[in-house]
Design a protein around this motif. Structure first.
Motif, PDB file in Angstrom:
ATOM      1  N   MET A  27       0.835  -1.202   0.000  1.00  0.00           N
ATOM      2  CA  MET A  27       0.000   0.000   0.000  1.00  0.00           C
ATOM      3  C   MET A  27       0.877   1.262   0.000  1.00  0.00           C
ATOM      4  SD  MET A  27      -3.276   0.893   0.105  1.00  0.00           S
ATOM      5  CE  MET A  27      -4.163  -0.451   0.920  1.00  0.00           C
ATOM      6  N   LYS A  28       1.934   1.262   0.823  1.00  0.00           N
ATOM      7  CA  LYS A  28       2.818   2.429   0.909  1.00  0.00           C
ATOM      8  C   LYS A  28       3.526   2.699  -0.413  1.00  0.00           C
ATOM      9  CE  LYS A  28       3.827   2.245   5.879  1.00  0.00           C
ATOM     10  NZ  LYS A  28       4.882   1.997   6.905  1.00  0.00           N
ATOM     11  N   THR A  29       3.934   1.638  -1.082  1.00  0.00           N
ATOM     12  CA  THR A  29       4.678   1.805  -2.330  1.00  0.00           C
ATOM     13  C   THR A  29       3.766   2.036  -3.528  1.00  0.00           C
ATOM     14  OG1 THR A  29       4.711  -0.602  -2.695  1.00  0.00           O
ATOM     15  CG2 THR A  29       6.572   0.362  -1.495  1.00  0.00           C
ATOM     16  N   GLY A  30       2.457   1.800  -3.334  1.00  0.00           N
ATOM     17  CA  GLY A  30       1.519   1.954  -4.453  1.00  0.00           C
ATOM     18  C   GLY A  30       1.717   0.903  -5.522  1.00  0.00           C
ATOM     19  N   GLN A  31       2.274  -0.225  -5.120  1.00  0.00           N
ATOM     20  CA  GLN A  31       2.601  -1.287  -6.072  1.00  0.00           C
ATOM     21  C   GLN A  31       1.376  -1.808  -6.834  1.00  0.00           C
ATOM     22  OE1 GLN A  31       6.186  -2.737  -5.999  1.00  0.00           O
ATOM     23  NE2 GLN A  31       5.410  -2.991  -8.048  1.00  0.00           N
ATOM     24  N   ASP A  32       0.233  -1.890  -6.155  1.00  0.00           N
ATOM     25  CA  ASP A  32      -0.976  -2.455  -6.781  1.00  0.00           C
ATOM     26  C   ASP A  32      -2.005  -1.377  -7.129  1.00  0.00           C
ATOM     27  OD1 ASP A  32       0.025  -4.999  -6.672  1.00  0.00           O
ATOM     28  OD2 ASP A  32      -1.036  -5.562  -4.836  1.00  0.00           O
ATOM     29  N   ARG A  33      -1.558  -0.151  -7.293  1.00  0.00           N
ATOM     30  CA  ARG A  33      -2.481   0.974  -7.485  1.00  0.00           C
ATOM     31  C   ARG A  33      -3.415   0.761  -8.685  1.00  0.00           C
ATOM     32  NH1 ARG A  33       0.860   6.020  -7.580  1.00  0.00           N
ATOM     33  NH2 ARG A  33       1.013   5.501  -5.361  1.00  0.00           N
ATOM     34  N   TYR A  34      -2.874   0.224  -9.768  1.00  0.00           N
ATOM     35  CA  TYR A  34      -3.691   0.047 -10.974  1.00  0.00           C
ATOM     36  C   TYR A  34      -3.946  -1.429 -11.287  1.00  0.00           C
ATOM     37  CZ  TYR A  34      -2.193   4.883 -11.417  1.00  0.00           C
ATOM     38  OH  TYR A  34      -1.935   6.200 -11.170  1.00  0.00           O
ATOM     39  N   THR A  35      -3.854  -2.259 -10.247  1.00  0.00           N
ATOM     40  CA  THR A  35      -4.006  -3.701 -10.432  1.00  0.00           C
ATOM     41  C   THR A  35      -5.370  -4.170  -9.945  1.00  0.00           C
ATOM     42  OG1 THR A  35      -1.633  -3.994 -10.087  1.00  0.00           O
ATOM     43  CG2 THR A  35      -3.011  -5.956  -9.886  1.00  0.00           C
ATOM     44  N   LYS A  36      -6.005  -5.006 -10.732  1.00  0.00           N
ATOM     45  CA  LYS A  36      -7.313  -5.536 -10.352  1.00  0.00           C
ATOM     46  C   LYS A  36      -7.215  -6.970  -9.840  1.00  0.00           C
ATOM     47  CE  LYS A  36     -10.004  -2.597 -13.485  1.00  0.00           C
ATOM     48  NZ  LYS A  36     -10.956  -2.563 -14.634  1.00  0.00           N
ATOM     49  N   LYS A  37      -6.644  -7.864 -10.644  1.00  0.00           N
ATOM     50  CA  LYS A  37      -6.613  -9.279 -10.260  1.00  0.00           C
ATOM     51  C   LYS A  37      -5.204  -9.785  -9.937  1.00  0.00           C
ATOM     52  CE  LYS A  37     -10.786 -11.119 -12.421  1.00  0.00           C
ATOM     53  NZ  LYS A  37     -11.325 -12.158 -13.334  1.00  0.00           N
ATOM     54  N   PHE A  38      -4.255  -9.509 -10.825  1.00  0.00           N
ATOM     55  CA  PHE A  38      -2.913 -10.061 -10.645  1.00  0.00           C
ATOM     56  C   PHE A  38      -2.112  -9.185  -9.684  1.00  0.00           C
ATOM     57  CE2 PHE A  38       1.237 -11.539 -12.810  1.00  0.00           C
ATOM     58  CZ  PHE A  38       1.332 -12.618 -11.930  1.00  0.00           C
ATOM     59  N   THR A  39      -2.436  -9.317  -8.411  1.00  0.00           N
ATOM     60  CA  THR A  39      -1.823  -8.489  -7.364  1.00  0.00           C
ATOM     61  C   THR A  39      -0.394  -8.941  -7.089  1.00  0.00           C
ATOM     62  OG1 THR A  39      -2.555  -9.926  -5.574  1.00  0.00           O
ATOM     63  CG2 THR A  39      -4.077  -8.169  -6.284  1.00  0.00           C
ATOM     64  N   THR A  40       0.311  -8.144  -6.328  1.00  0.00           N
ATOM     65  CA  THR A  40       1.701  -8.470  -5.980  1.00  0.00           C
ATOM     66  C   THR A  40       1.767  -9.747  -5.158  1.00  0.00           C
ATOM     67  OG1 THR A  40       2.340  -6.142  -6.038  1.00  0.00           O
ATOM     68  CG2 THR A  40       3.762  -7.630  -4.798  1.00  0.00           C
ATOM     69  N   TYR A  41       0.840  -9.921  -4.216  1.00  0.00           N
ATOM     70  CA  TYR A  41       0.859 -11.142  -3.403  1.00  0.00           C
ATOM     71  C   TYR A  41       0.546 -12.364  -4.253  1.00  0.00           C
ATOM     72  CZ  TYR A  41      -0.025 -14.416   0.410  1.00  0.00           C
ATOM     73  OH  TYR A  41       0.006 -15.501   1.258  1.00  0.00           O
ATOM     74  N   THR A  42      -0.371 -12.220  -5.201  1.00  0.00           N
ATOM     75  CA  THR A  42      -0.667 -13.322  -6.121  1.00  0.00           C
ATOM     76  C   THR A  42       0.577 -13.673  -6.935  1.00  0.00           C
ATOM     77  OG1 THR A  42      -2.978 -12.650  -6.291  1.00  0.00           O
ATOM     78  CG2 THR A  42      -2.130 -14.070  -8.035  1.00  0.00           C
ATOM     79  N   TYR A  43       1.266 -12.646  -7.399  1.00  0.00           N
ATOM     80  CA  TYR A  43       2.515 -12.855  -8.144  1.00  0.00           C
ATOM     81  C   TYR A  43       3.535 -13.601  -7.289  1.00  0.00           C
ATOM     82  CZ  TYR A  43       7.293 -11.438  -9.441  1.00  0.00           C
ATOM     83  OH  TYR A  43       8.634 -11.414  -9.710  1.00  0.00           O
ATOM     84  N   ILE A  44       3.681 -13.207  -6.031  1.00  0.00           N
ATOM     85  CA  ILE A  44       4.654 -13.851  -5.147  1.00  0.00           C
ATOM     86  C   ILE A  44       4.299 -15.322  -4.941  1.00  0.00           C
ATOM     87  CG2 ILE A  44       5.510 -13.909  -2.757  1.00  0.00           C
ATOM     88  CD1 ILE A  44       5.319 -10.815  -2.800  1.00  0.00           C
TER      89      ILE A  44
END
Length: 368
Positions: A27-44
């Motif tokens: 949230m702080k880094t805004g990593q998933d700001r424009y992401t709907k399904k393929f989130t960073t945690y899903t990627y990990i």
């Protein structure tokens, strides 16, 4: 362990990852700001699964989503190769590094009081890269690569775990990393003669850090005092020495122990520990084999020789995720008090990946 959990084995395996803290960081880094399904945690999770299953490529990774269980775990029914490629380039490597160090902290606190002064082994491994595909990883004229500098904690029962990692260009000399890798005065550091540096050894001794290393063959020594050699041991000599010649020498006195290894090669071990038996110093140096086995495990059982992306970020993410895989195995091993090896735990996990985790936990705990 919780005998009433309904988690799959995969879910149980990744459960030590602190999703709440990870989400806050994302949230702080805004990593998933424009992401709907393929989130960073899903990627990990997909990246960890790909290591576990030793998935060959991005195309193969995309094809794994044909599996219903993986779809349910990830909340995705498909993902394109181009989406995967973009994610590899986009995910901040600090997120993977943070997960790794949080798991290391859990491992450390899972075994309180196991060692008064732990042995920490330092070494590096060069990971070659195709210079055409990775022009940023210049190593030699026709070769590319990065170097993984690692600090491994050797535990009393012979087990070990990676504690600190630093990824540099492959042409980075090992000696430059001692300043980064040595930071605990309550440990003894073990490393090979590639780290030999008179000035740094003096500085480590003056600053109160302990080490055991090999002395180079051409190093000049002058015996100050000889100690009795233990009977029925492989120790050949045990001395207090001054190291160096007239133009370049160490300010401090050190201990020099000569011993034959298992192949009959004579080793000259240098240390600033005078409080232990020579055989104990020799055993400390022998613990170096654990880091060699660790690098071998990485190269054989996770995807560390072939990479899914070409950017520097993609390479670093894949290396840190490989370290996370190992730490998750260690945590399961510690929490279940399992006598199974890391390789056995991994094999049993793959066999019961989407089954109720109780089947997997019983198997690795030795419960019928």
């Amino acid at each position: 362990m919780d005998n009433h959990t309904l988690l799959s084995s995969f879910g149980k395996w990744i459960s030590p990852i602190n999703v709440k803290k990870l989400s806050e960081q994302i949230m702080k880094t805004g990593q998933d700001r424009y992401t709907k399904k393929f989130t960073t945690y899903t990627y990990i999770k997909l990246l960890l699964l790909s290591h576990l299953e030793e998935v060959e490529s991005l195309h193969a990774m995309s094809d794994t989503l044909f599996d219903d269980d993986i779809q349910q775990e990830l909340g995705l029914d498909s993902i394109s190769v181009s989406q995967l490629s973009r994610k590899h380039r986009a995910v901040d490597s600090n997120l993977l590094a943070t997960i790794f160090y949080q798991l290391v902290d859990q491992i450390r606190h899972s075994q309180p009081g196991r060692q008064v002064m732990p042995v920490k082994v330092i070494d590096s491994s060069t990971i070659p890269l195709n210079l055409t595909n990775h022009p940023w990883a210049t190593f030699r004229k026709t070769k590319g690569g990065v170097k993984l500098h690692l600090r491994l904690v050797f535990m009393e029962d012979g087990a070990s775990y990676p504690e600190y990692a630093n990824i540099t260009p492959a042409n980075e000399h090992d000696r430059t990393q001692l300043e980064v890798l040595v930071d605990d005065k309550e440990a003894t550091y073990v490393f090979d003669r590639g780290y030999m540096d008179y000035e740094r050894f003096d500085r480590m001794t003056d600053d109160g850090y302990f080490f055991v290393s090999r002395l180079k063959k051409n190093s000049i020594t002058r015996t100050i005092k000889s100690y009795d050699v233990e009977q029925d041991s492989t120790i050949l000599s045990d001395e207090m020495v001054a190291v160096g010649g007239p133009t370049k020498r160490m300010d401090n006195l050190f201990r020099l122990i000569e011993v034959d290894d298992s192949k009959g090669n004579r080793l000259r071990l240098i240390t600033n520990r005078f409080d232990l038996k020579a055989s104990e110093i020799s055993d400390m140096y022998r613990s170096r084999w654990t880091i060699e086995l660790f690098f071998k495990w990485l190269k054989q059982h996770v995807k560390i020789k072939q990479f899914y992306g070409q950017s520097e970020t993609a390479i670093i993410n894949q290396i840190f995720s490989a370290l996370i895989v190992y730490c998750l195995h260690v945590l399961i091993q510690l929490n279940t008090k399992s006598k199974k090896t890391i390789l056995q735990i991994s094999r049993f996990l793959k066999a019961k990946l989407w089954k109720d985790c109780r089947h997997w936990l019983r198997r690795i705990s030795g419960i019928p």
